[in-house]
Structures are given as structure tokens and as C-alpha cells.
Design an enzyme around this catalytic site. Sequence first.
Site, PDB file in Angstrom:
ATOM      1  N   GLU A 108      -0.951 -10.886   6.340  1.00  0.00           N
ATOM      2  CA  GLU A 108       0.003  -9.805   6.084  1.00  0.00           C
ATOM      3  C   GLU A 108       0.790 -10.125   4.823  1.00  0.00           C
ATOM      4  OE1 GLU A 108       2.926  -6.897   8.483  1.00  0.00           O
ATOM      5  OE2 GLU A 108       3.358  -9.021   8.770  1.00  0.00           O
ATOM      6  N   GLY A 123       3.906  -9.329   2.680  1.00  0.00           N
ATOM      7  CA  GLY A 123       5.231  -8.773   2.907  1.00  0.00           C
ATOM      8  C   GLY A 123       5.802  -9.294   4.207  1.00  0.00           C
ATOM      9  N   ASP A 136       4.840 -13.749   0.801  1.00  0.00           N
ATOM     10  CA  ASP A 136       6.061 -13.124   0.289  1.00  0.00           C
ATOM     11  C   ASP A 136       6.487 -13.848  -0.991  1.00  0.00           C
ATOM     12  OD1 ASP A 136       8.123 -11.082   1.916  1.00  0.00           O
ATOM     13  OD2 ASP A 136       9.063 -12.180   0.261  1.00  0.00           O
ATOM     14  N   GLN A 146       1.962 -10.858  -5.244  1.00  0.00           N
ATOM     15  CA  GLN A 146       0.675 -10.244  -4.962  1.00  0.00           C
ATOM     16  C   GLN A 146       0.033  -9.600  -6.178  1.00  0.00           C
ATOM     17  OE1 GLN A 146       2.724  -6.768  -2.546  1.00  0.00           O
ATOM     18  NE2 GLN A 146       0.556  -6.299  -2.796  1.00  0.00           N
ATOM     19  N   ASP A 199       1.690  -4.820   3.046  1.00  0.00           N
ATOM     20  CA  ASP A 199       3.013  -4.221   3.223  1.00  0.00           C
ATOM     21  C   ASP A 199       3.984  -4.917   2.285  1.00  0.00           C
ATOM     22  OD1 ASP A 199       5.081  -2.696   4.230  1.00  0.00           O
ATOM     23  OD2 ASP A 199       5.456  -4.023   5.934  1.00  0.00           O
ATOM     24  N   HIS A 201       4.550  -2.637  -2.952  1.00  0.00           N
ATOM     25  CA  HIS A 201       4.211  -1.208  -2.989  1.00  0.00           C
ATOM     26  C   HIS A 201       4.116  -0.605  -4.385  1.00  0.00           C
ATOM     27  CE1 HIS A 201       4.863  -1.671   1.202  1.00  0.00           C
ATOM     28  NE2 HIS A 201       6.171  -1.524   1.177  1.00  0.00           N
ATOM     29  N   ASP A 255       2.377   2.237   3.154  1.00  0.00           N
ATOM     30  CA  ASP A 255       3.402   2.838   2.295  1.00  0.00           C
ATOM     31  C   ASP A 255       2.826   3.351   0.980  1.00  0.00           C
ATOM     32  OD1 ASP A 255       5.076   2.174   4.337  1.00  0.00           O
ATOM     33  OD2 ASP A 255       6.074   0.542   3.295  1.00  0.00           O
TER      34      ASP A 255
END
Length: 218
Positions: A43, A45, A69, A89, A111, A114, A140
Site C-alpha cells: 500500500e 500512502g 510513505d 513514489q 493511495d 495522487h 482517488d
Amino acid sequence: MSDLEDIFYNRPHRVCQKWEHYFRVYEKFLAKFRGRSDFRMLEIGVSQGGSLDMWRQYFGPSMLLVGVDIDPRCKGYEQGKTLVRIGSQDNRDFLRSLVSEFQTFDVIIDDGGHTMEQQIVTFEELYDTVRPGGIFLTEDVHTSYHEPFQGGYRREGTFMEFAKQKLDELNGFHIDAHRDAFGGFFRSTFGVSFFDSMVVFEKEVVPSPRGVEAGKGA
């Protein structure tokens, strides 16, 4: 109420924010992975760590869960088979370091930040790491319509326009003139599903299409 919604609303976890309709999409595509001892999920985020808690409760203690993150404080959410890697990312070298370290995943959820560059670079670098039968889910994607994220309605270079192009590539078996430019996408993707603010890619080894006929007199 689904099991995942029950976890989100009623069980203890750190702060987690989701759009309400996302849970229907999660259940539709992710429920099949529950109970698998070899399940691997990435994942992007981490934020306040709540989604890591949620996924751990949903999929169980044996899964490998990797969070990404840019905030170094998120490293503090590591525990057991929940790992956190710090990096951006949109940095291809960082994403390739994840590939080198972890090799493959069953599910990747983007996530993160964005922005258009972040979403597209992440897909380009990590989609091939998804195992057959797995899922790549970008969240998103409404930011494709928002200028602060480099978006705009039908603006060239947004993630939504990128994803729409993938629909042509999905039909690459039937488009001789452009097949080479499509790479292997149409041979490794069973389907692409669009929802409000979400795009889901289903990874699968796809054979050449074969017409069949059945029935009396066939």
C-alpha cells in the site's frame, strides 16, 4: 455491513480515511485473498497508519504487508510482518528498490500523493510485480480532473487518460498495427474496471482469444 466496513467503523485502529463507496470495490476484488498464508500486499500512502491496521485485521496475521510513505515517522508503524519503506513514489529508483527487495505482490493499492506523475510512474514501475490473479488498484483518480494535481477534464497526461489508453491496449490481440507498441499488457491483464475515483486492473496470464461454438446443430 461488510466485514471490512465492520473493521473500519467498529474495531480499534489508528486514524484511517476512505470514501464510503470504496468498501464495495474492496470487497468485490479483495475478499478472495482472505485466509491465504502467502498473501503479499503493498500500500502506497501510510499517513497515520490506520489503513495498515485495517488491512492486517481483514487479511490476517500471516500476510506480508508493506507500506510506503514519504514521511519518515511512518517507519514507527512497523511491527512483525508489517513493514514500512520511506521514499517518494515518483522516484523510479526508489520504486525499483522495492521490486528488488520484495519481487512480487498479490495486491498493490496506490493511495499516495495522487498527482498525475506519481500515479503513472507507480503503475509503470510496479504493475509487472503483481502476480497472476492479483490486483492493482489506483485510488482517488478524481484528481485527474483537479489542476493542483496536474489534472483537468480530458487533459493529456492525466492518469485517467492513461487508463483509457489501457482499454485499447487490452484489445491488443485485435489491433495488429499497434500491437508491438502495447507491450505485454493485453497478455497479462484480464480486465480493467472503472469506478468513481478508482481504477482496478486484474492481472492474469491471457491466452490468445479463441472463438467457440456450441448447441444443437453447431
